[in-house]
Every structure is written in structure tokens, then in C-alpha cells.
Design a protein around this motif. Sequence first.
Motif, PDB file in Angstrom:
ATOM      1  N   ASN A 196       8.955  14.420   0.793  1.00 31.06           N
ATOM      2  CA  ASN A 196       8.738  15.190  -0.389  1.00 31.06           C
ATOM      3  C   ASN A 196       9.297  14.517  -1.935  1.00 31.06           C
ATOM      4  N   VAL A 197       9.426  13.292  -1.524  1.00 31.16           N
ATOM      5  CA  VAL A 197       9.649  12.313  -2.743  1.00 31.16           C
ATOM      6  C   VAL A 197       8.253  12.034  -3.541  1.00 31.16           C
ATOM      7  N   ARG A 198       8.101  11.970  -4.576  1.00 27.40           N
ATOM      8  CA  ARG A 198       6.882  11.583  -5.201  1.00 27.40           C
ATOM      9  C   ARG A 198       7.254   9.880  -5.943  1.00 27.40           C
ATOM     10  N   ILE A 199       6.248   9.348  -5.758  1.00 25.97           N
ATOM     11  CA  ILE A 199       6.296   7.942  -6.142  1.00 25.97           C
ATOM     12  C   ILE A 199       4.958   7.431  -6.826  1.00 25.97           C
ATOM     13  N   VAL A 200       5.189   6.861  -8.055  1.00 29.50           N
ATOM     14  CA  VAL A 200       3.981   6.584  -8.972  1.00 29.50           C
ATOM     15  C   VAL A 200       3.614   5.041  -8.671  1.00 29.50           C
TER      16      VAL A 200
ATOM     17  N   LEU B  79       0.766  -1.021  -0.004  1.00 29.23           N
ATOM     18  CA  LEU B  79      -0.064  -0.015  -0.255  1.00 29.23           C
ATOM     19  C   LEU B  79       0.863   1.428  -0.067  1.00 29.23           C
ATOM     20  N   ILE B  80       0.477   2.334  -0.457  1.00 29.03           N
ATOM     21  CA  ILE B  80       1.008   3.536  -0.296  1.00 29.03           C
ATOM     22  C   ILE B  80       0.166   4.771  -0.645  1.00 29.03           C
ATOM     23  N   ALA B  81       0.293   5.907   0.166  1.00 36.40           N
ATOM     24  CA  ALA B  81      -0.769   6.951   0.530  1.00 36.40           C
ATOM     25  C   ALA B  81       0.173   8.330   0.653  1.00 36.40           C
ATOM     26  N   ASP B  82      -0.522   9.245   0.429  1.00 38.02           N
ATOM     27  CA  ASP B  82       0.314  10.477   0.736  1.00 38.02           C
ATOM     28  C   ASP B  82       0.542  10.599   1.984  1.00 38.02           C
TER      29      ASP B  82
ATOM     30  N   LYS C 210       3.284  -5.550  -6.414  1.00 43.86           N
ATOM     31  CA  LYS C 210       2.584  -4.377  -6.778  1.00 43.86           C
ATOM     32  C   LYS C 210       2.090  -3.589  -5.846  1.00 43.86           C
ATOM     33  N   SER C 211       2.380  -2.143  -6.066  1.00 41.62           N
ATOM     34  CA  SER C 211       1.832  -1.421  -5.154  1.00 41.62           C
ATOM     35  C   SER C 211       0.604  -0.764  -5.757  1.00 41.62           C
ATOM     36  N   VAL C 212      -0.308  -0.187  -4.712  1.00 43.70           N
ATOM     37  CA  VAL C 212      -1.438   0.432  -4.996  1.00 43.70           C
ATOM     38  C   VAL C 212      -1.797   1.522  -3.925  1.00 43.70           C
ATOM     39  N   GLY C 213      -2.237   2.680  -4.698  1.00 40.11           N
ATOM     40  CA  GLY C 213      -2.532   4.081  -3.983  1.00 40.11           C
ATOM     41  C   GLY C 213      -3.847   3.787  -3.186  1.00 40.11           C
ATOM     42  N   VAL C 214      -3.742   4.684  -2.101  1.00 35.76           N
ATOM     43  CA  VAL C 214      -4.993   4.584  -1.249  1.00 35.76           C
ATOM     44  C   VAL C 214      -5.129   6.334  -1.070  1.00 35.76           C
ATOM     45  N   GLN C 215      -6.406   6.680  -1.482  1.00 33.48           N
ATOM     46  CA  GLN C 215      -6.811   7.980  -1.213  1.00 33.48           C
ATOM     47  C   GLN C 215      -5.749   9.290  -1.815  1.00 33.48           C
ATOM     48  N   LEU C 216      -5.069   9.022  -2.903  1.00 33.42           N
ATOM     49  CA  LEU C 216      -4.019  10.013  -3.368  1.00 33.42           C
ATOM     50  C   LEU C 216      -4.749  11.187  -3.849  1.00 33.42           C
ATOM     51  N   LYS C 217      -4.154  12.396  -3.242  1.00 31.93           N
ATOM     52  CA  LYS C 217      -4.803  13.851  -3.791  1.00 31.93           C
ATOM     53  C   LYS C 217      -4.374  13.905  -5.089  1.00 31.93           C
ATOM     54  N   ASN C 218      -3.295  13.741  -5.390  1.00 30.94           N
ATOM     55  CA  ASN C 218      -2.648  13.831  -6.795  1.00 30.94           C
ATOM     56  C   ASN C 218      -3.034  12.815  -7.671  1.00 30.94           C
TER      57      ASN C 218
END
Length: 197
Positions: free
Chosen positions: A49-53, A7-10, A32-40
Motif C-alpha cells: 500500500n505504499v504509493r510511489i511516483v 521498472l515499476i507497476a501496480d 530512472k524509474s518508469v511506470g508500466v500500465q499504472l492504473k492511477n
Amino acid sequence: MPKALILIADGSEEIEFVTPYDVLTRAGFEVKSVGVQLKNEGWAHMTRNVRIVPDAPTLLSLPFQTAHEAYDVLVIPGGGPGAATFSNNDAVLELISNFQQAGKWVAAICAGTTALVAAEKKLGGKKVVVTSHPSVKEQIEKEGWGYSEERVVVNTGVITSRGPGTALLFSLTIVEEIMGKEKRDEVAGPMIVAPTL
């Protein structure tokens, strides 16, 4: 080939996300990574402040209700804001509960352990001895969970760890528990991992 869902989130902690992703990939996991409630849309803004897709932008982009059938381990990184997102997201709590009920591994590091506590509180399940970042220790103990100061704790299908400085040990422990010590050593050797983490 074992499979891992991360899992990954802001506000997730960079080291605690990237290290398991890297180490499990080296060990031969399909990760596999999956976003949770990403603002962007399309990327997570991490604690430093690193950004990860992520590989999948949202839990809804995969059948999370049956993810426990496809994956061998669910990995939950820390980082206070990210962990709070996981702990307050019904789909994540269902995901954790489904993995545990299916006898699959759940691995959480740092404040990520609070998501395990939230899942048990909302959906039931088992309370085991865990560890976490010291900043959330009291919150975990208050809910009746056993607590250890060890760097990594393995207990009845749950692997927990303390923080960024334990991320490599955490990741190698996941490898060892699922694929054995020989695979862990095979991965650790070329990485020049110190004998004591």
C-alpha cells in the motif's frame, strides 16, 4: 556514469524497487524509474500500500525501443501482481530482449524473474541459470531454465535474486558487476552493511 532503468507497476514490491534505486544512486548511477500500465496516473500502488511516483509515467514517455543504447542495466522488481504485468506487456518483453541482445545487464528479483522467462518464450534468447522467489520456481523450471537456491545468481549478463530479504545483496551485486568490488565496498561501508547478507 553508468545508467540504470528500473521498472515499476501496480503490485511491485516496495523493498525490491526502492533498495536498488537507493543503492545504485549511492554508487553514482544515473537512475530512472518508469511506470508500466499504472492504473492511477502518476503513481504506482505497491504490494504493501505504499504509493510511489516513477520518474517517467509510462514506457511510451521514453524511447523504450532504444533504451538499451542509453542504459547499462535494466532492473525488474518482484511482487506477484507487478511481475505479472511485466510478463504480459509486449513493450517490457521487447525491452528485456533488446537489453540482452545488446549485451547489457538485466537484473530481476523475486517474481520479476518470470518476466525474463516470458521474454525468452515470446522473443527467443538464452536460458540461463537463475533464482527467484520460491513461489515461482516451478513456473521457471517448467520452461526449461536452470535454477539455483543461491540468494543471488550472476550468469551471462543476468543477475537474479530471491526476494525482499535479498534486495540489498542484489543491489550491491549489480554495483559490483558493473563498477567493481571497490565501488561496492565504498557504498556498503557508510551504509553499515553486515559482512554476511
